[in-house]
Scaffold this motif. Structure first.
Motif, PDB file in Angstrom:
ATOM      1  N   HIS A  61       8.529   4.551   6.354  1.00 59.81           N
ATOM      2  CA  HIS A  61       8.431   6.010   6.415  1.00 59.81           C
ATOM      3  C   HIS A  61       7.531   6.269   7.616  1.00 59.81           C
TER       4      HIS A  61
ATOM      5  N   GLY B 181       3.146   7.668  -4.888  1.00 57.90           N
ATOM      6  CA  GLY B 181       3.846   6.430  -5.222  1.00 57.90           C
ATOM      7  C   GLY B 181       3.203   5.229  -4.564  1.00 57.90           C
TER       8      GLY B 181
ATOM      9  N   VAL C   4       2.911   2.104  -1.870  1.00 54.95           N
ATOM     10  CA  VAL C   4       3.279   1.631  -0.529  1.00 54.95           C
ATOM     11  C   VAL C   4       2.691   0.244  -0.324  1.00 54.95           C
TER      12      VAL C   4
ATOM     13  N   GLU D  14      -1.644   2.702  -4.094  1.00 59.85           N
ATOM     14  CA  GLU D  14      -1.014   3.762  -4.875  1.00 59.85           C
ATOM     15  C   GLU D  14      -1.372   5.067  -4.172  1.00 59.85           C
ATOM     16  N   ILE D  15      -0.400   5.665  -3.520  1.00 62.35           N
ATOM     17  CA  ILE D  15      -0.644   6.940  -2.845  1.00 62.35           C
ATOM     18  C   ILE D  15      -0.776   8.002  -3.937  1.00 62.35           C
TER      19      ILE D  15
ATOM     20  N   LEU E 273       3.954   4.569   6.903  1.00 58.67           N
ATOM     21  CA  LEU E 273       3.926   4.057   5.534  1.00 58.67           C
ATOM     22  C   LEU E 273       5.123   3.141   5.359  1.00 58.67           C
TER      23      LEU E 273
ATOM     24  N   VAL F 254       7.238   1.240   2.235  1.00 56.46           N
ATOM     25  CA  VAL F 254       7.451   1.061   0.807  1.00 56.46           C
ATOM     26  C   VAL F 254       8.036  -0.333   0.589  1.00 56.46           C
TER      27      VAL F 254
ATOM     28  N   SER G 266       8.213   2.705  -5.687  1.00 58.14           N
ATOM     29  CA  SER G 266       8.864   3.805  -4.985  1.00 58.14           C
ATOM     30  C   SER G 266       7.821   4.789  -4.487  1.00 58.14           C
ATOM     31  N   LEU G 267       8.237   5.594  -3.533  1.00 52.76           N
ATOM     32  CA  LEU G 267       7.439   6.684  -3.019  1.00 52.76           C
ATOM     33  C   LEU G 267       8.262   7.949  -3.244  1.00 52.76           C
TER      34      LEU G 267
END
Length: 131
Positions: free
Chosen positions: A12, A33, A35, A59-60, A97, A99, A103-104
């Protein structure tokens, strides 16, 4: 317009001027989510550029982004924060970012009016101007 990026090393990336389409007046993006890698930047006013740093397995917990216009061209401004396995939190301007597992989740909210960024000499940079 919710969306999610699944695992498998999907990137991303936010290149300068990235924008989903020229027919969108403006939008807000939020997300959260897992990453595998986050590259955050902290703006160095003396250099006029971001000082980057890489963080892994986060963990975003908050991702915020505005899609606007600057000098007639698309303009993206993105920030995020995330915690690691030891529960320390890092964050900053998103430069990239990636992944991997997990998931994001991303939600895009379209706005009907155009948002513009304009130079504000008092702060030494571009500021979002709302209609």
């Amino acid at each position: 317009m919710p969306d999610g990026l699944g695992g498998g090393g999907q990137s991303h990336r936010l290149p300068r001027g990235a924008h989903p389409g020229r027919n969108i007046p403006s939008a807000g993006v939020s997300g959260f989510g897992f990453v595998e890698k986050a590259r955050f930047g902290f703006f160095n006013h003396a250099k006029g550029a971001y000082d980057p740093d890489d963080f892994h397995r986060l963990e975003i917990t908050n991702l915020d982004r505005t899609l606007a216009w600057k000098k007639g061209r698309p303009s993206v401004h993105s920030h995020a924060s995330g915690g690691g396995v030891l529960f320390g939190v890092v964050g900053g301007h998103i430069l990239a970012l990636t992944v991997a597992r997990g998931s994001l989740e991303i939600t895009v909210t379209l706005h009907s009016e155009r948002f513009d960024r304009r130079t504000e000499l008092s702060v030494g940079g571009y500021v979002l101007h709302l209609p």
